[in-house]
Design a protein around this motif. Structure first.
Motif, mmCIF file in Angstrom:
data_model
loop_
_atom_site.group_PDB
_atom_site.id
_atom_site.type_symbol
_atom_site.label_atom_id
_atom_site.label_comp_id
_atom_site.label_asym_id
_atom_site.label_seq_id
_atom_site.Cartn_x
_atom_site.Cartn_y
_atom_site.Cartn_z
ATOM 1 N N ASN A 151 21.086 -18.499 2.396
ATOM 2 C CA ASN A 151 21.026 -19.031 1.027
ATOM 3 C C ASN A 151 20.667 -17.938 0.011
ATOM 4 N N GLN A 152 20.889 -16.682 0.365
ATOM 5 C CA GLN A 152 20.655 -15.565 -0.547
ATOM 6 C C GLN A 152 21.988 -15.199 -1.208
ATOM 7 N N ALA A 153 22.078 -15.461 -2.495
ATOM 8 C CA ALA A 153 23.347 -15.315 -3.207
ATOM 9 C C ALA A 153 23.432 -14.040 -4.038
ATOM 10 N N ASP A 154 22.475 -13.135 -3.907
ATOM 11 C CA ASP A 154 22.447 -11.960 -4.771
ATOM 12 C C ASP A 154 23.630 -11.007 -4.581
ATOM 13 N N GLU A 155 24.356 -11.095 -3.471
ATOM 14 C CA GLU A 155 25.536 -10.247 -3.270
ATOM 15 C C GLU A 155 26.823 -10.919 -3.727
ATOM 16 N N LEU A 156 26.765 -12.198 -4.071
ATOM 17 C CA LEU A 156 27.961 -12.909 -4.514
ATOM 18 C C LEU A 156 28.270 -12.583 -5.968
ATOM 19 N N PRO A 157 29.527 -12.745 -6.373
ATOM 20 C CA PRO A 157 29.884 -12.496 -7.769
ATOM 21 C C PRO A 157 29.136 -13.439 -8.713
ATOM 22 N N CYS A 158 29.019 -13.011 -9.961
ATOM 23 C CA CYS A 158 28.360 -13.826 -10.982
ATOM 24 C C CYS A 158 29.398 -14.334 -11.970
ATOM 25 N N GLY A 159 29.323 -15.594 -12.310
ATOM 26 C CA GLY A 159 30.171 -16.185 -13.334
ATOM 27 C C GLY A 159 31.624 -16.329 -12.907
ATOM 28 N N ASP A 160 32.365 -17.075 -13.695
ATOM 29 C CA ASP A 160 33.776 -17.326 -13.393
ATOM 30 C C ASP A 160 34.600 -16.043 -13.379
ATOM 31 N N ALA A 161 34.370 -15.160 -14.348
ATOM 32 C CA ALA A 161 35.139 -13.912 -14.417
ATOM 33 C C ALA A 161 34.837 -13.025 -13.202
ATOM 34 N N GLY A 162 33.591 -12.976 -12.786
ATOM 35 C CA GLY A 162 33.217 -12.193 -11.610
ATOM 36 C C GLY A 162 33.883 -12.721 -10.355
ATOM 37 N N TRP A 163 33.885 -14.037 -10.190
ATOM 38 C CA TRP A 163 34.533 -14.644 -9.031
ATOM 39 C C TRP A 163 36.034 -14.388 -9.051
ATOM 40 N N ARG A 164 36.683 -14.546 -10.217
ATOM 41 C CA ARG A 164 38.134 -14.313 -10.307
ATOM 42 C C ARG A 164 38.479 -12.881 -9.938
ATOM 43 N N SER A 165 37.709 -11.944 -10.435
ATOM 44 C CA SER A 165 37.954 -10.531 -10.139
ATOM 45 C C SER A 165 37.759 -10.253 -8.649
ATOM 46 N N TRP A 166 36.694 -10.746 -8.074
ATOM 47 C CA TRP A 166 36.388 -10.525 -6.664
ATOM 48 C C TRP A 166 37.437 -11.153 -5.763
ATOM 49 N N VAL A 167 37.817 -12.382 -6.076
ATOM 50 C CA VAL A 167 38.818 -13.089 -5.280
ATOM 51 C C VAL A 167 40.168 -12.390 -5.376
ATOM 52 N N SER A 168 40.512 -11.898 -6.540
ATOM 53 C CA SER A 168 41.782 -11.169 -6.711
ATOM 54 C C SER A 168 41.794 -9.905 -5.853
ATOM 55 N N ALA A 169 40.670 -9.207 -5.797
ATOM 56 C CA ALA A 169 40.584 -8.006 -4.955
ATOM 57 C C ALA A 169 40.696 -8.374 -3.476
ATOM 58 N N LEU A 170 40.025 -9.424 -3.055
ATOM 59 C CA LEU A 170 40.138 -9.882 -1.663
ATOM 60 C C LEU A 170 41.582 -10.232 -1.331
ATOM 61 N N TRP A 171 42.233 -10.932 -2.234
ATOM 62 C CA TRP A 171 43.621 -11.344 -2.033
ATOM 63 C C TRP A 171 44.532 -10.125 -1.891
ATOM 64 N N ALA A 172 44.273 -9.086 -2.687
ATOM 65 C CA ALA A 172 45.133 -7.899 -2.680
ATOM 66 C C ALA A 172 45.054 -7.105 -1.378
ATOM 67 N N VAL A 173 43.900 -7.069 -0.737
ATOM 68 C CA VAL A 173 43.746 -6.240 0.467
ATOM 69 C C VAL A 173 43.709 -7.022 1.775
ATOM 70 N N ASN A 174 43.806 -8.336 1.710
ATOM 71 C CA ASN A 174 43.791 -9.175 2.909
ATOM 72 C C ASN A 174 45.015 -10.081 2.932
ATOM 73 N N PRO A 175 46.189 -9.490 3.176
ATOM 74 C CA PRO A 175 47.406 -10.303 3.136
ATOM 75 C C PRO A 175 47.451 -11.334 4.258
ATOM 76 N N GLU A 176 48.128 -12.419 3.986
ATOM 77 C CA GLU A 176 48.194 -13.525 4.929
ATOM 78 C C GLU A 176 48.908 -13.149 6.227
ATOM 79 N N LYS A 177 49.685 -12.105 6.225
ATOM 80 C CA LYS A 177 50.408 -11.699 7.436
ATOM 81 C C LYS A 177 49.487 -11.292 8.585
ATOM 82 N N ASN A 178 48.196 -11.072 8.295
ATOM 83 C CA ASN A 178 47.237 -10.674 9.330
ATOM 84 C C ASN A 178 46.637 -11.864 10.063
ATOM 85 N N THR A 179 47.215 -13.042 9.963
ATOM 86 C CA THR A 179 46.612 -14.231 10.570
ATOM 87 C C THR A 179 46.594 -14.189 12.056
#
Length: 179
Positions: A151-179
């Protein structure tokens, strides 16, 4: 198996020293070896990511992994990653299989936090293709694992813009083809 080396932080010796179990038990529980990173430098050894460690121990130990011992393991993982000073976002191959093994061993409170993180990812990635895949695999990112387990959230993104940026980066380097 290819793995983000930053997320592999825990050796069997570390787990023994933290009071998880004896070396003999840990060696037995980690066969066959889950996803890992072999290090030839210092400290030498085989390093395992936190979600694999938790899943393996909870699946094979009658005591499981919880309370103060889990807290010590999560703290060591965060300390090692902090000392390395980088936060790679590549989650490695076979991410969905690794996620399913991790999710199967979560307590009810941990499962609720995991669902909350997944909701945030889904909302932040709404315009990206493969949202469901991204929502699933995010659960093995070290920051999310730490949040789910402690329940320690200090490493998670902050705010909607932070989450969008972080998720976009995850999406860019973790393609679905690696399933």
């Amino acid at each position: 198996m290819s793995l983000d080396t930053n997320s592999a932080t825990l050796r069997i010796l570390d787990l023994q020293n933290l009071g998880v179990a004896t070396k003999r038990s840990l060696v037995r529980w980690f066969q066959p070896r889950p996803v890992a990173h072999v290090v030839s430098g210092s400290p030498k050894g085989i390093l395992y990511p936190l979600p694999e460690v938790v899943a393996r121990i909870r699946q094979r130990s009658q005591r499981g992994l919880s309370g103060d011992v889990l807290h010590r393991v999560v703290t060591l993982d965060a300390q090692v990653r902090s000392l390395r000073g980088d936060d790679d976002i590549y989650l490695g191959e076979h991410a969905q299989r690794r996620v399913s093994e991790f999710v199967c061993c979560l307590s009810p409170a941990e499962s609720e936090r995991a669902r909350g993180a997944q909701r945030q990812v889904r909302e932040s990635a709404i315009l990206l293709p493969g949202v469901e895949y991204l929502r699933q695999i995010t659960l093995i990112h070290p920051a999310v694992v730490r949040y789910v387990l402690s329940n320690q959230a200090d490493e998670l993104p902050c705010g909607d813009a932070g989450w969008r940026s972080w998720v976009s980066a995850l999406w860019a380097v973790n393609p679905e083809k690696n399933t």
